[in-house]
Design an enzyme around this catalytic site. Structure first.
Site, PDB file in Angstrom:
ATOM      1  N   ARG A  87      28.671  53.415  65.634  1.00  0.00           N
ATOM      2  CA  ARG A  87      27.255  53.011  65.526  1.00  0.00           C
ATOM      3  C   ARG A  87      27.137  51.489  65.535  1.00  0.00           C
ATOM      4  O   ARG A  87      26.196  50.927  66.060  1.00  0.00           O
ATOM      5  CB  ARG A  87      26.637  53.605  64.255  1.00  0.00           C
ATOM      6  CG  ARG A  87      26.309  55.083  64.420  1.00  0.00           C
ATOM      7  CD  ARG A  87      25.807  55.696  63.131  1.00  0.00           C
ATOM      8  NE  ARG A  87      26.866  55.901  62.166  1.00  0.00           N
ATOM      9  CZ  ARG A  87      26.855  55.501  60.906  1.00  0.00           C
ATOM     10  NH1 ARG A  87      25.810  54.861  60.432  1.00  0.00           N
ATOM     11  NH2 ARG A  87      27.874  55.737  60.104  1.00  0.00           N
ATOM     12  N   HIS A 100      29.193  60.059  53.896  1.00  0.00           N
ATOM     13  CA  HIS A 100      29.247  59.243  55.111  1.00  0.00           C
ATOM     14  C   HIS A 100      28.419  59.948  56.175  1.00  0.00           C
ATOM     15  O   HIS A 100      28.591  61.155  56.406  1.00  0.00           O
ATOM     16  CB  HIS A 100      30.704  59.109  55.547  1.00  0.00           C
ATOM     17  CG  HIS A 100      30.941  58.105  56.630  1.00  0.00           C
ATOM     18  ND1 HIS A 100      30.481  58.294  57.912  1.00  0.00           N
ATOM     19  CD2 HIS A 100      31.587  56.918  56.630  1.00  0.00           C
ATOM     20  CE1 HIS A 100      30.845  57.255  58.653  1.00  0.00           C
ATOM     21  NE2 HIS A 100      31.513  56.405  57.893  1.00  0.00           N
TER      22      HIS A 100
HETATM   23  O1  MEZ Z   1      34.580  51.610  54.493  1.00  0.00           O
HETATM   24  C1  MEZ Z   1      34.486  52.685  55.069  1.00  0.00           C
HETATM   25  O2  MEZ Z   1      34.092  53.699  54.487  1.00  0.00           O
HETATM   26  C2  MEZ Z   1      34.776  52.768  56.521  1.00  0.00           C
HETATM   27  C3  MEZ Z   1      35.401  51.582  57.116  1.00  0.00           C
HETATM   28  C4  MEZ Z   1      34.452  53.876  57.183  1.00  0.00           C
HETATM   29  C5  MEZ Z   1      34.232  53.986  58.633  1.00  0.00           C
HETATM   30  O3  MEZ Z   1      33.172  54.474  59.018  1.00  0.00           O
HETATM   31  O4  MEZ Z   1      35.082  53.618  59.432  1.00  0.00           O
END
Ligand code: MEZ
Length: 527
Positions: free
Chosen positions: A333, A313
């Site tokens: 974002r 992420h």
């Molecule tokens: O689906 C995801 O990984 C999610 C909702 C993450 C986020 O950035 O909030």
């Protein structure tokens, strides 16, 4: 330059940046960027699996070791059942609870066993929303196309079609159960746009969507009086002589005793592998995310898919040290937050797909445009105060209360100052191969949620995980319950272990390693 001076640069450059529009990466440049910077392409982190259904396939070293690892259970274990049930659900997160509720609603006797407490899972940590095409301007077809593009066209089309088409029914189910999704002033459901999506389709509950969904599912499991075993981790599956799954061996974590469960069908919903910290990455995942389903299903003969691809992420916290790896939701974002390097410049369209955004952040850091924290970590800024500048004071507090509070505990006011972020290990893109009803290649063994593979291709879109859990939890629960009605309990054996151990000896498997791992290797060892 000192950290404070670098932070000041984010404030100073804000107005110039606001006037800019950054295009998304064109397809050919996108692939070059990902190949050069995305951790999935670091060859030294990978090796072939030595034996079993995926022999020869490449995966990260940490996972290969667990797949080749030995069961903690002796082949001589007394298999007299401690419990007997129609459907055994392993895992107490979103997929497990959805599976248990639907199996129960279809008349099955259900036992839900979970390693920690009911609800302890990655589901509660999903902040930014659940993607469902519910607006007039949107459609499941558009959702399908966006997801396919985000997944580099490697998604299983049948699984994906099933997920997007069932989305609206899931939204209704969750609303009926009492999930409090955000609404517009006129009372309609509010939708936001996530990275890689062409339309706003994220249903949210501020920045604690997963927690809110889990609150309701947990209540429902308790209301329905589904039999529950907490602190009981599955450590091995049981099979009959035809190779079908017939139950599982659990370990009661309080007294370390094994519990044998005879089950007509088993649903594994144990989540992903963030806590293996592959390639040394910090993780946004909960403490129990050690990928337990994978080695158990593998030993019983289930094939795994796309286990060479993981999601990092883009925005994991890198400062303060107590929050390293913690998720800073993509929602920030989505609402306009900029990513800014040490020179005060934006360097990527913040709503490009996660693999592109993460690769760009890694590129900035590797090429000397990152910011170093006092503890020596590298990251870039996420300009959080911009949201209040753009949409009015109080926006962050209103839309991201959990995030504001999380940083405030360490004296950081994200409404006033930007935060430092770097990619964090977030999601296992692949997993156990399943069909549209969640059944694996092993008869009567179902897998739901992050432990399964194929749906998301090589990169998952934001909010598709929560929908995945609900759709395939439901389908696995329903099918497992219907199947159980028409069958008797199978014979409980550990015959597959003898075969697996013989293979391991032949190929010098991961000697001395037991799997599943259950807890990260830095866990406090007691008793
Ligand atoms: O689906 C995801 O990984 C999610 C909702 C993450 C986020 O950035 O909030």
């Amino acid at each position: 330059m000192q950290l404070l001076a670098l932070q000041e640069l984010v404030h100073k450059t804000r107005d110039t940046r606001r006037a800019q529009t950054l295009p998304k990466f064109p397809a050919n440049e996108r692939d070059t960027l990902i190949k050069k910077y995305h951790p999935d392409h670091r060859e030294s982190a990978y090796r072939p699996i030595k034996f079993g259904p995926n022999a020869g396939d490449m995966t990260v070293r940490e996972l290969a070791t667990l797949l080749e690892g030995d069961s903690p259970v002796s082949a001589e274990l007394d298999l007299t059942p401690t419990y007997s049930t129609d459907v055994l659900v392993v895992g107490g997160g979103g997929a497990g609870c959805a599976a248990a509720l639907h199996a129960h609603a279809h008349g099955a006797q259900v036992l839900l066993a979970t390693k920690l407490r009911l609800g302890d899972s990655n589901t509660v940590m999903a902040q930014g929303g659940i993607q469902i095409a519910i607006t007039k301007e949107d459609s499941p077809v558009q959702h399908f196309l966006d997801t396919l593009k985000g997944g580099h066209m490697k998604n299983d089309h049948r699984l994906l079609k099933t997920m997007v088409e069932e989305g609206p029914t899931i939204a209704k189910w969750l609303l009926d159960l009492g999930v409090l999704f955000d609404r517009d002033p006129d009372g309609n459901l509010h939708v936001k746009k996530g990275g890689g999506s062409s339309k706003p389709r994220l249903l949210t509950c501020s920045d604690y969507t997963g927690l809110e969904i889990m609150r309701v599912l947990k209540d429902e499991v308790l209301n329905q009086k589904i039999q529950l075993l907490e602190f009981s981790a599955a450590v091995e599956l049981l099979g009959d002589s035809d190779g079908a799954c017939t139950g599982a061996v659990l370990q009661d974590l309080d007294n370390k005793r094994y519990l044998v469960v005879a089950a007509k069908t088993v649903i594994l919903a144990t989540g992903g592998i963030g806590r293996l910290h592959i390639q040394g990455f910090p993780t946004s995942n909960h403490y129990g995310a050690t990928g337990d389903a994978l080695p158990m299903a593998y030993r019983l003969g289930a094939k795994l898919l796309q286990i060479d691809t993981f999601q990092y992420h883009p925005t994991g916290a890198v400062y303060p040290e107590q929050l390293v790896g913690a998720l800073v939701t993509e929602g920030i974002r989505s609402e306009g937050g900029h990513l800014v390097n040490a020179k005060g410049e934006r360097f990527v369209n913040e709503l490009d797909t996660r693999d592109v955004v993460s690769s760009s952040i890694i590129r900035e850091c590797e090429e000397g445009r990152g910011v170093r924290t006092v503890t020596g970590r590298l990251g870039v800024w996420l300009d959080t105060p911009l949201l209040d500048v753009e949409s009015g004071q109080g926006t962050l507090e209103k839309h991201f209360p959990a995030m504001v509070r999380q940083f405030k505990r360490y004296g950081i006011d994200i409404t006033k100052d930007p935060v430092l972020i770097y990619p964090t290990l977030h999601y296992q893109n692949g997993g156990v191969q399943i069909d549209v009803n969640g059944e694996s290649g092993v008869r009567n063994l179902f897998v739901a949620g992050e432990a399964s593979g194929g749906l998301h291709g090589r990169n998952r879109l934001m909010g598709n995980s929560l929908l995945d859990l609900m759709v395939f939890g439901k389908r696995a629960g329903t099918t497992a319950a219907e199947r159980a009605k028409a069958m008797k309990h199978g014979k409980l054996t550990l015959q597959h272990l003898a075969r697996f151990r013989a293979e391991a000896r032949k190929h010098s498997g991961a000697l001395g390693v037991h799997s599943p791992m259950l807890f990260p290797d830095y866990a406090r060892k007691e008793g």
